[in-house]
Design an enzyme around this catalytic site. Sequence first.
Site, mmCIF file in Angstrom:
data_model
loop_
_atom_site.group_PDB
_atom_site.id
_atom_site.type_symbol
_atom_site.label_atom_id
_atom_site.label_comp_id
_atom_site.label_asym_id
_atom_site.label_seq_id
_atom_site.Cartn_x
_atom_site.Cartn_y
_atom_site.Cartn_z
ATOM 1 N N CYS A 126 -22.850 58.792 38.386
ATOM 2 C CA CYS A 126 -23.356 58.338 37.092
ATOM 3 C C CYS A 126 -24.827 57.987 37.230
ATOM 4 O O CYS A 126 -25.229 57.327 38.197
ATOM 5 C CB CYS A 126 -22.569 57.114 36.629
ATOM 6 S SG CYS A 126 -23.122 56.432 35.048
ATOM 7 N N HIS A 168 -16.363 61.305 30.580
ATOM 8 C CA HIS A 168 -17.324 60.378 31.181
ATOM 9 C C HIS A 168 -18.306 59.868 30.132
ATOM 10 O O HIS A 168 -18.569 58.654 30.040
ATOM 11 C CB HIS A 168 -18.062 61.099 32.314
ATOM 12 C CG HIS A 168 -19.069 60.260 33.039
ATOM 13 N ND1 HIS A 168 -18.926 59.909 34.362
ATOM 14 C CD2 HIS A 168 -20.245 59.709 32.642
ATOM 15 C CE1 HIS A 168 -19.971 59.175 34.740
ATOM 16 N NE2 HIS A 168 -20.782 59.050 33.712
ATOM 17 N N GLU A 169 -18.857 60.768 29.327
ATOM 18 C CA GLU A 169 -19.862 60.362 28.345
ATOM 19 C C GLU A 169 -19.236 59.571 27.195
ATOM 20 O O GLU A 169 -19.822 58.597 26.720
ATOM 21 C CB GLU A 169 -20.623 61.577 27.810
ATOM 22 C CG GLU A 169 -21.377 62.358 28.868
ATOM 23 C CD GLU A 169 -22.274 61.485 29.747
ATOM 24 O OE1 GLU A 169 -22.828 60.480 29.246
ATOM 25 O OE2 GLU A 169 -22.412 61.804 30.937
ATOM 26 N N HIS A 172 -18.719 56.000 28.169
ATOM 27 C CA HIS A 172 -19.927 55.179 28.045
ATOM 28 C C HIS A 172 -20.027 54.551 26.658
ATOM 29 O O HIS A 172 -20.479 53.404 26.512
ATOM 30 C CB HIS A 172 -21.183 56.030 28.286
ATOM 31 C CG HIS A 172 -21.608 56.115 29.713
ATOM 32 N ND1 HIS A 172 -21.905 55.008 30.477
ATOM 33 C CD2 HIS A 172 -21.812 57.181 30.522
ATOM 34 C CE1 HIS A 172 -22.262 55.389 31.690
ATOM 35 N NE2 HIS A 172 -22.210 56.696 31.749
#
Length: 214
Positions: A126, A168-169, A172
């Site tokens: 990351c 993953h994004e 966030h």
Amino acid sequence: MASPSDRVPLAERVEELLAPGGPLPIVAAGDPVLRRGAEPYDGQLAPALLARFVESLRVTMHAAPGVGLAAPQVGVPLRIAVIEDPAPVPEEVGVARGRVPQPFRVLVNPVYQPVGTARAAFFEGCLSVPGWQAVVARPARVRLTGADEHGHPLDEMFTGWPARIVQHETDHLDGTLYLDRAELRSLSSNTAMAERWTQPTPATAAEALGFELP
């Protein structure tokens, strides 16, 4: 109590952020903006400012370099992320990880849902946790819904490495870092990764470091 920056309208904050030009500073783990759920995007930025912000995310992602970047990673708590992956890996690695090229995409208000029960585990890093990687088991296939930067609806299936990137994004935007989902026994510095764990899958690392794969 809100900080002064929390009280500044988002559009004004984004204008200030873009003013210097060039890649934007990436926020590192420990900053509260990475642990708060981001605001749904509903027109807080005028179209021209949104376009400039998206372009700055693209430039910053390329400069890092990375294959995805979410707005909170540059200090902007909006549900916007960008992805792009040329997949510059050997064929053996690409096949094992399901890593195929992905064009530049903008994800607005994305939400994902697992499709099926299959999971895949690979090392993941990351830009907001520089210098480290760890194995994360994630759904191998997901359905992503949301919109693009023009407001066009998005409803798409992602598999393999692209599925990992969009998860993953999107995480966030929910205040979740990959380390929250990682097998911490696998945590490795970038140096250790380069020296020991460049295999297409993390099976060798699992055996040596003592963790299980799904």
